[in-house]
Write an enzyme that holds these catalytic residues in place. Structure first.
Site, PDB file in Angstrom:
ATOM      1  N   ASN A   1       2.161  -5.224  -3.144  1.00 50.37           N
ATOM      2  CA  ASN A   1       0.750  -5.520  -2.881  1.00 50.37           C
ATOM      3  C   ASN A   1      -0.021  -4.224  -2.611  1.00 50.37           C
ATOM      4  O   ASN A   1       0.441  -3.367  -1.854  1.00 50.37           O
ATOM      5  CB  ASN A   1       0.677  -6.429  -1.631  1.00 50.37           C
ATOM      6  CG  ASN A   1      -0.679  -7.039  -1.380  1.00 50.37           C
ATOM      7  OD1 ASN A   1      -1.250  -7.673  -2.255  1.00 50.37           O
ATOM      8  ND2 ASN A   1      -1.203  -6.858  -0.170  1.00 50.37           N
TER       9      ASN A   1
ATOM     10  N   ASP B   1     -12.342 -10.183  -1.142  1.00 46.48           N
ATOM     11  CA  ASP B   1     -13.675 -10.258  -0.537  1.00 46.48           C
ATOM     12  C   ASP B   1     -14.592  -9.346  -1.327  1.00 46.48           C
ATOM     13  O   ASP B   1     -14.142  -8.376  -1.937  1.00 46.48           O
ATOM     14  CB  ASP B   1     -13.699  -9.975   0.970  1.00 46.48           C
ATOM     15  CG  ASP B   1     -13.035  -8.690   1.400  1.00 46.48           C
ATOM     16  OD1 ASP B   1     -12.897  -7.768   0.572  1.00 46.48           O
ATOM     17  OD2 ASP B   1     -12.660  -8.587   2.581  1.00 46.48           O
TER      18      ASP B   1
ATOM     19  N   GLU C   1      -6.275 -10.675  -1.381  1.00 42.00           N
ATOM     20  CA  GLU C   1      -7.121 -10.423  -0.201  1.00 42.00           C
ATOM     21  C   GLU C   1      -8.587 -10.347  -0.610  1.00 42.00           C
ATOM     22  O   GLU C   1      -9.347  -9.505  -0.099  1.00 42.00           O
ATOM     23  CB  GLU C   1      -6.703  -9.116   0.495  1.00 42.00           C
ATOM     24  CG  GLU C   1      -5.237  -9.074   0.884  1.00 42.00           C
ATOM     25  CD  GLU C   1      -4.822  -7.806   1.619  1.00 42.00           C
ATOM     26  OE1 GLU C   1      -5.701  -7.031   2.046  1.00 42.00           O
ATOM     27  OE2 GLU C   1      -3.611  -7.586   1.766  1.00 42.00           O
TER      28      GLU C   1
ATOM     29  N   GLU D   1       0.804  -1.240   0.000  1.00 40.38           N
ATOM     30  CA  GLU D   1       0.000   0.000   0.000  1.00 40.38           C
ATOM     31  C   GLU D   1       0.831   1.281   0.000  1.00 40.38           C
ATOM     32  O   GLU D   1       0.565   2.190   0.780  1.00 40.38           O
ATOM     33  CB  GLU D   1      -0.952  -0.023   1.206  1.00 40.38           C
ATOM     34  CG  GLU D   1      -1.892  -1.217   1.181  1.00 40.38           C
ATOM     35  CD  GLU D   1      -2.793  -1.313   2.410  1.00 40.38           C
ATOM     36  OE1 GLU D   1      -2.712  -0.459   3.303  1.00 40.38           O
ATOM     37  OE2 GLU D   1      -3.599  -2.274   2.469  1.00 40.38           O
TER      38      GLU D   1
ATOM     39  N   HIS E   1     -10.438  -5.968  -2.576  1.00 41.69           N
ATOM     40  CA  HIS E   1     -11.541  -5.753  -1.628  1.00 41.69           C
ATOM     41  C   HIS E   1     -12.643  -4.997  -2.376  1.00 41.69           C
ATOM     42  O   HIS E   1     -12.522  -3.797  -2.617  1.00 41.69           O
ATOM     43  CB  HIS E   1     -11.067  -4.931  -0.429  1.00 41.69           C
ATOM     44  CG  HIS E   1     -10.057  -5.630   0.413  1.00 41.69           C
ATOM     45  ND1 HIS E   1     -10.357  -6.748   1.161  1.00 41.69           N
ATOM     46  CD2 HIS E   1      -8.744  -5.380   0.627  1.00 41.69           C
ATOM     47  CE1 HIS E   1      -9.266  -7.146   1.807  1.00 41.69           C
ATOM     48  NE2 HIS E   1      -8.276  -6.342   1.492  1.00 41.69           N
TER      49      HIS E   1
HETATM   50  O1  G3I Z   1      -5.593  -7.962  18.868  1.00 43.34           O
HETATM   51  C1  G3I Z   1      -6.188  -6.751  19.340  1.00 43.34           C
HETATM   52  C2  G3I Z   1      -6.960  -6.982  20.603  1.00 43.34           C
HETATM   53  O2  G3I Z   1      -6.062  -7.384  21.608  1.00 43.34           O
HETATM   54  C3  G3I Z   1      -7.676  -5.695  20.983  1.00 43.34           C
HETATM   55  O3  G3I Z   1      -8.459  -5.917  22.114  1.00 43.34           O
HETATM   56  C4  G3I Z   1      -8.569  -5.226  19.858  1.00 43.34           C
HETATM   57  C5  G3I Z   1      -9.245  -3.902  20.163  1.00 43.34           C
HETATM   58  O4  G3I Z   1      -9.348  -3.082  19.036  1.00 43.34           O
HETATM   59  O5  G3I Z   1      -7.759  -5.036  18.714  1.00 43.34           O
HETATM   60  C6  G3I Z   1      -7.121  -6.222  18.272  1.00 43.34           C
HETATM   61  O6  G3I Z   1      -6.332  -5.920  17.164  1.00 43.34           O
HETATM   62  C7  G3I Z   1      -7.027  -5.697  15.954  1.00 43.34           C
HETATM   63  C8  G3I Z   1      -6.544  -6.711  14.925  1.00 43.34           C
HETATM   64  O7  G3I Z   1      -7.140  -6.450  13.698  1.00 43.34           O
HETATM   65  C9  G3I Z   1      -6.870  -8.150  15.311  1.00 43.34           C
HETATM   66  O8  G3I Z   1      -8.239  -8.360  15.333  1.00 43.34           O
HETATM   67  C10 G3I Z   1      -6.742  -4.300  15.487  1.00 43.34           C
HETATM   68  O9  G3I Z   1      -7.322  -3.366  16.374  1.00 43.34           O
HETATM   69  C11 G3I Z   1      -7.285  -4.089  14.108  1.00 43.34           C
HETATM   70  O10 G3I Z   1      -6.827  -2.831  13.611  1.00 43.34           O
HETATM   71  C12 G3I Z   1      -6.782  -5.178  13.186  1.00 43.34           C
HETATM   72  O11 G3I Z   1      -7.373  -4.989  11.919  1.00 43.34           O
HETATM   73  C13 G3I Z   1      -6.703  -5.621  10.851  1.00 43.34           C
HETATM   74  C14 G3I Z   1      -6.288  -4.575   9.833  1.00 43.34           C
HETATM   75  O12 G3I Z   1      -5.738  -5.205   8.688  1.00 43.34           O
HETATM   76  C15 G3I Z   1      -5.254  -3.641  10.420  1.00 43.34           C
HETATM   77  O13 G3I Z   1      -4.693  -2.846   9.461  1.00 43.34           O
HETATM   78  C16 G3I Z   1      -7.657  -6.631  10.234  1.00 43.34           C
HETATM   79  O14 G3I Z   1      -7.871  -7.698  11.151  1.00 43.34           O
HETATM   80  C17 G3I Z   1      -7.055  -7.182   8.934  1.00 43.34           C
HETATM   81  O15 G3I Z   1      -8.017  -7.966   8.270  1.00 43.34           O
HETATM   82  C18 G3I Z   1      -6.663  -6.030   8.035  1.00 43.34           C
HETATM   83  O16 G3I Z   1      -6.072  -6.547   6.865  1.00 43.34           O
HETATM   84  C19 G3I Z   1      -5.704  -5.595   5.879  1.00 43.34           C
HETATM   85  C20 G3I Z   1      -4.422  -6.074   5.224  1.00 43.34           C
HETATM   86  O17 G3I Z   1      -3.422  -6.299   6.189  1.00 43.34           O
HETATM   87  C21 G3I Z   1      -3.936  -5.077   4.178  1.00 43.34           C
HETATM   88  N1  G3I Z   1      -4.988  -4.792   3.205  1.00 43.34           N
HETATM   89  C22 G3I Z   1      -6.284  -4.385   3.782  1.00 43.34           C
HETATM   90  C23 G3I Z   1      -6.776  -5.426   4.781  1.00 43.34           C
HETATM   91  C24 G3I Z   1      -8.150  -5.067   5.314  1.00 43.34           C
HETATM   92  O18 G3I Z   1      -8.127  -3.863   6.020  1.00 43.34           O
END
Ligand code: G3I
Length: 305
Positions: free
Chosen positions: A169, A237, A235, A127, A206
């Protein structure tokens, strides 16, 4: 019973899913993962904040759980991601200039070396381009270290794991007409012409109503492939439900199959309830693990039954 992995493999491709380490104890989830997919991407566990929470201190536990599960099950691993403006640990967010450049390259070298030989493809840089019509790089602390940060990351990754395929990516790079797509294309063209090591381009894919599957998708994938790189849908969806969602999944799968160098598709989660999206039903399996119309759309496109 046919599976996505088996059907994709018959076309010479892989079919993968993003996986979360904390779900590897969910038997429904693991059952689908083991049965249907032959590639995995860690959804969050290989990001910079997860692997190097304190500078110079690497924590591989959760990432290793995913990698070891994949290896035991004979699946490939896509590494995601070595260098990114987001999901940086606090110490890195606070850095700039040559110190940041060095820290980023050290991270790339350490992580790619640790996993040497175990990763099919690395998302080396994620990105790095701006949205909108500028075609510019995205502003970030990494970008402010100089335009060459991306190629520096790729060279470090190649040196650390010479046999992994190295990918750039990004998202919103699906429509051939978009400025962002063209900008990434020019970067890849430039890298190929100057011998910067790059093997593949990942299209996150996405999709939703504001960013639908473009009808020139196959053109985009083919044009990148013609630069001499593999392309991967990394990725996937698609927001929606029922037949309309199934048709879009079918179309994306067909677009990949139409491009010889489109080597695989990864969906960003397994069941709808596993999706990063706060609401909606964007994936191939329902909350109970049942196959959706979207699943059959993909399966039919793959020539499976
Ligand atoms: O693990 C913590 C947890 O301990 C905490 O209580 C909770 C509260 O917010 O957060 C949890 O972490 C979260 C993590 O996902 C695991 O669930 C983060 O806040 C959250 O920001 C994170 O989001 C991820 C996101 O990337 C972050 O950038 C998504 O799961 C993940 O699917 C998403 O994936 C991205 C790719 O890496 C790049 N392309 C876009 C894609 C979708 O956004």
């Amino acid at each position: 019973q046919d599976t996505l992995a088996a059907a994709a493999e018959r076309t010479g491709r892989y079919f993968g899913a993003a996986v979360a380490a904390h779900k590897l104890s969910d038997s429904t989830y693991v059952g689908i993962l083991n049965r249907e997919f032959n590639s995995v991407t860690a959804e969050n566990e290989m990001k910079i904040d997860a692997l190097e929470p304190q500078q110079g201190q690497f924590t591989y536990g959760n990432a290793d759980r995913i990698v070891n599960h994949a290896i035991q099950q004979g699946k490939d691993v896509r590494g995601h991601t070595l260098a990114w403006h987001s999901q940086q640990p606090q110490w890195m967010q606070n850095m700039s200039g040559s110190a940041l450049r060095q820290a980023m390259l050290h991270h790339v070298t350490q992580v790619a070396s640790y996993y040497r030989g175990k990763i099919h493809s690395w998302d080396v840089v994620n990105e790095a381009f701006a949205d909108g019509n500028s075609g510019a790089r995205r502003d970030s602390n990494l970008q402010r270290t100089g335009d060459d940060w991306i190629e520096a990351a790729f060279r470090a990754a190649r040196a650390a794991d010479p046999n992994a395929k190295l990918c750039y990516n990004d998202y919103n790079t699906d429509n051939w007409q978009h400025a962002k797509t063209q900008a990434v294309y020019r970067m890849v063209q430039d890298f190929k012409s100057r011998g910067v090591p790059i093997d593949c381009v990942g299209f996150q894919a996405h999709f939703n109503s504001g960013n639908p599957v473009p009808n020139n998708y196959h053109t985009t994938l083919q044009n990148f492939a013609d630069l001499g790189v593999d392309v991967q849908i990394t990725e996937l969806d698609i927001e929606g439900s029922g037949n309309s969602q199934a048709e879009q999944y079918r179309g994306v799968t067909q677009a990949c199959l139409a491009v010889t160098r489109c080597t695989g598709i990864t969906v960003w989660g397994i069941r709808d309830s596993d999706s990063w999206r706060a609401s909606g039903t964007p994936l191939l399996f329902d909350d109970n693990g049942g196959k959706k119309a979207a699943y059959y759309g993909v399966m039919e496109a793959l020539g499976g039954d």
